[in-house]
Design a protein around this motif. Sequence first.
Motif, mmCIF file in Angstrom:
data_model
loop_
_atom_site.group_PDB
_atom_site.id
_atom_site.type_symbol
_atom_site.label_atom_id
_atom_site.label_comp_id
_atom_site.label_asym_id
_atom_site.label_seq_id
_atom_site.Cartn_x
_atom_site.Cartn_y
_atom_site.Cartn_z
ATOM 1 N N ARG A 1 15.650 -1.940 -4.928
ATOM 2 C CA ARG A 1 14.885 -1.851 -3.678
ATOM 3 C C ARG A 1 15.226 -0.554 -2.979
ATOM 4 O O ARG A 1 16.362 -0.111 -2.981
ATOM 5 C CB ARG A 1 15.192 -3.034 -2.778
ATOM 6 N N CYS A 2 14.206 0.000 -2.371
ATOM 7 C CA CYS A 2 14.372 1.276 -1.683
ATOM 8 C C CYS A 2 13.802 1.138 -0.273
ATOM 9 O O CYS A 2 12.707 0.604 -0.099
ATOM 10 C CB CYS A 2 13.625 2.365 -2.454
ATOM 11 N N LEU A 3 14.546 1.598 0.692
ATOM 12 C CA LEU A 3 14.066 1.636 2.069
ATOM 13 C C LEU A 3 13.599 3.056 2.359
ATOM 14 O O LEU A 3 14.337 4.011 2.118
ATOM 15 C CB LEU A 3 15.169 1.242 3.049
ATOM 16 N N VAL A 4 12.376 3.190 2.855
ATOM 17 C CA VAL A 4 11.812 4.504 3.160
ATOM 18 C C VAL A 4 11.502 4.553 4.654
ATOM 19 O O VAL A 4 10.739 3.723 5.161
ATOM 20 C CB VAL A 4 10.527 4.772 2.342
ATOM 21 N N ALA A 5 12.084 5.522 5.337
ATOM 22 C CA ALA A 5 11.829 5.698 6.770
ATOM 23 C C ALA A 5 10.381 6.141 6.966
ATOM 24 O O ALA A 5 9.895 7.028 6.262
ATOM 25 C CB ALA A 5 12.777 6.730 7.350
ATOM 26 N N LEU A 6 9.694 5.522 7.907
ATOM 27 C CA LEU A 6 8.294 5.886 8.164
ATOM 28 C C LEU A 6 8.154 7.346 8.597
ATOM 29 O O LEU A 6 7.149 7.979 8.280
ATOM 30 C CB LEU A 6 7.681 4.953 9.211
ATOM 31 N N VAL A 7 9.157 7.899 9.261
ATOM 32 C CA VAL A 7 9.070 9.300 9.682
ATOM 33 C C VAL A 7 9.132 10.255 8.498
ATOM 34 O O VAL A 7 8.732 11.410 8.603
ATOM 35 C CB VAL A 7 10.147 9.681 10.732
ATOM 36 N N ALA A 8 9.640 9.789 7.349
ATOM 37 C CA ALA A 8 9.725 10.620 6.148
ATOM 38 C C ALA A 8 8.460 10.523 5.298
ATOM 39 O O ALA A 8 8.265 11.307 4.375
ATOM 40 C CB ALA A 8 10.933 10.209 5.309
ATOM 41 N N LEU A 9 7.574 9.584 5.629
ATOM 42 C CA LEU A 9 6.395 9.317 4.808
ATOM 43 C C LEU A 9 5.306 10.362 5.034
ATOM 44 O O LEU A 9 4.903 10.618 6.164
ATOM 45 C CB LEU A 9 5.844 7.926 5.145
ATOM 46 N N ALA A 10 4.842 10.967 3.932
ATOM 47 C CA ALA A 10 3.717 11.910 3.993
ATOM 48 C C ALA A 10 2.412 11.205 3.673
ATOM 49 O O ALA A 10 1.375 11.522 4.246
ATOM 50 C CB ALA A 10 3.929 13.069 3.018
ATOM 51 N N ALA A 11 2.459 10.237 2.751
ATOM 52 C CA ALA A 11 1.244 9.501 2.381
ATOM 53 C C ALA A 11 1.628 8.297 1.539
ATOM 54 O O ALA A 11 2.612 8.322 0.804
ATOM 55 C CB ALA A 11 0.283 10.389 1.599
ATOM 56 N N ALA A 12 0.825 7.254 1.657
ATOM 57 C CA ALA A 12 0.932 6.098 0.769
ATOM 58 C C ALA A 12 -0.321 6.112 -0.087
ATOM 59 O O ALA A 12 -1.437 6.063 0.423
ATOM 60 C CB ALA A 12 1.031 4.803 1.573
ATOM 61 N N GLN A 13 -0.122 6.206 -1.393
ATOM 62 C CA GLN A 13 -1.234 6.284 -2.340
ATOM 63 C C GLN A 13 -1.374 4.934 -3.018
ATOM 64 O O GLN A 13 -0.426 4.411 -3.578
ATOM 65 C CB GLN A 13 -0.944 7.369 -3.374
ATOM 66 N N VAL A 14 -2.582 4.369 -2.948
ATOM 67 C CA VAL A 14 -2.849 3.065 -3.556
ATOM 68 C C VAL A 14 -3.990 3.239 -4.540
ATOM 69 O O VAL A 14 -5.091 3.618 -4.159
ATOM 70 C CB VAL A 14 -3.233 2.019 -2.477
ATOM 71 N N ARG A 15 -3.706 2.966 -5.810
ATOM 72 C CA ARG A 15 -4.760 3.074 -6.828
ATOM 73 C C ARG A 15 -5.688 1.880 -6.732
ATOM 74 O O ARG A 15 -5.262 0.763 -6.499
ATOM 75 C CB ARG A 15 -4.140 3.179 -8.211
ATOM 76 N N ARG A 16 -6.992 2.147 -6.918
ATOM 77 C CA ARG A 16 -7.995 1.082 -6.861
ATOM 78 C C ARG A 16 -8.418 0.668 -8.254
ATOM 79 O O ARG A 16 -8.486 1.487 -9.167
ATOM 80 C CB ARG A 16 -9.234 1.553 -6.095
ATOM 81 N N ASP A 17 -8.752 -0.603 -8.382
ATOM 82 C CA ASP A 17 -9.366 -1.118 -9.602
ATOM 83 C C ASP A 17 -10.787 -0.622 -9.614
ATOM 84 O O ASP A 17 -11.555 -0.882 -8.680
ATOM 85 C CB ASP A 17 -9.308 -2.653 -9.599
ATOM 86 N N ASP A 18 -11.183 0.130 -10.629
ATOM 87 C CA ASP A 18 -12.517 0.748 -10.673
ATOM 88 C C ASP A 18 -13.643 -0.261 -10.567
ATOM 89 O O ASP A 18 -14.679 0.008 -9.983
ATOM 90 C CB ASP A 18 -12.683 1.574 -11.957
ATOM 91 N N ALA A 19 -13.478 -1.440 -11.123
ATOM 92 C CA ALA A 19 -14.566 -2.419 -11.127
ATOM 93 C C ALA A 19 -14.814 -3.004 -9.744
ATOM 94 O O ALA A 19 -15.944 -3.105 -9.287
ATOM 95 C CB ALA A 19 -14.268 -3.534 -12.124
ATOM 96 N N SER A 20 -13.756 -3.382 -9.058
ATOM 97 C CA SER A 20 -13.927 -4.073 -7.773
ATOM 98 C C SER A 20 -13.858 -3.139 -6.573
ATOM 99 O O SER A 20 -14.282 -3.505 -5.488
ATOM 100 C CB SER A 20 -12.870 -5.169 -7.621
ATOM 101 N N GLY A 21 -13.253 -1.968 -6.755
ATOM 102 C CA GLY A 21 -13.070 -1.074 -5.623
ATOM 103 C C GLY A 21 -11.889 -1.460 -4.761
ATOM 104 O O GLY A 21 -11.577 -0.833 -3.771
ATOM 105 N N GLN A 22 -11.192 -2.560 -5.151
ATOM 106 C CA GLN A 22 -10.047 -3.053 -4.405
ATOM 107 C C GLN A 22 -8.774 -2.381 -4.907
ATOM 108 O O GLN A 22 -8.690 -1.985 -6.064
ATOM 109 C CB GLN A 22 -9.905 -4.570 -4.582
ATOM 110 N N PRO A 23 -7.746 -2.278 -4.059
ATOM 111 C CA PRO A 23 -6.470 -1.730 -4.531
ATOM 112 C C PRO A 23 -5.926 -2.590 -5.661
ATOM 113 O O PRO A 23 -6.160 -3.794 -5.712
ATOM 114 C CB PRO A 23 -5.569 -1.839 -3.297
ATOM 115 N N ARG A 24 -5.254 -1.950 -6.606
ATOM 116 C CA ARG A 24 -4.648 -2.731 -7.687
ATOM 117 C C ARG A 24 -3.159 -2.534 -7.678
ATOM 118 O O ARG A 24 -2.615 -1.705 -7.082
ATOM 119 C CB ARG A 24 -5.240 -2.362 -9.028
#
Length: 187
Positions: free
Chosen positions: A164-187
């Motif tokens: 487990r890793c704790l990441v400070a929100l102030v250090a965050l540049a972006a959260a990347q979420v890949r989508r399922d191509d068929a549904s358009g929903q995050p996978r």
Amino acid sequence: MGTDEHLLDLFDELEGRAETLYDADRAPEIADRSRAEYRAVTLASRLMASLGDPVVVRVVGVGPVAGTLERVGDGWFLLRGAAQDWAVPLVAVQSVTGSSARSVPEVAWPRVAALGLAAFLRRLAEEGHPCVLHLRDGGRHEGTLLRVGADFVELQEGADAARRCLVALVALAAAQVRRDDASGQPR
């Protein structure tokens, strides 16, 4: 031409001159007001006016990210890319290309815009979507969000539940979420 017509022409000419002088006198004042009002325009308000538009955002530690602006919230925005979504805090933005020339003042924003990035990340954690957390220093952590605290996120890296890793929100540049191509929903 009679005396009355001559006087009316003279009054029209004098009125025109007075109007020209008044406009010339007010031009600097109008320019000052315009500059003063524009000082109140924020990056978020410009992005809000760009909802649905394709933009390219240069993000600290990530580089250029292209996509359609889907949502603007309190201190962050959501960009829909070709196969992934990007949740980006405004403090990590270096530049935006392709935005609207207009802005939308915060008083005209929908209520959902009051939600911060942590609310979006909590939803990702609840739904168990894998993601990549890009840090402002160029580092990254890949895994599944578990929980979101007041000023950090907890991420399980890989299949090992003990990693487990704790990441400070102030250090965050972006959260990347890949989508399922068929549904358009995050996978």
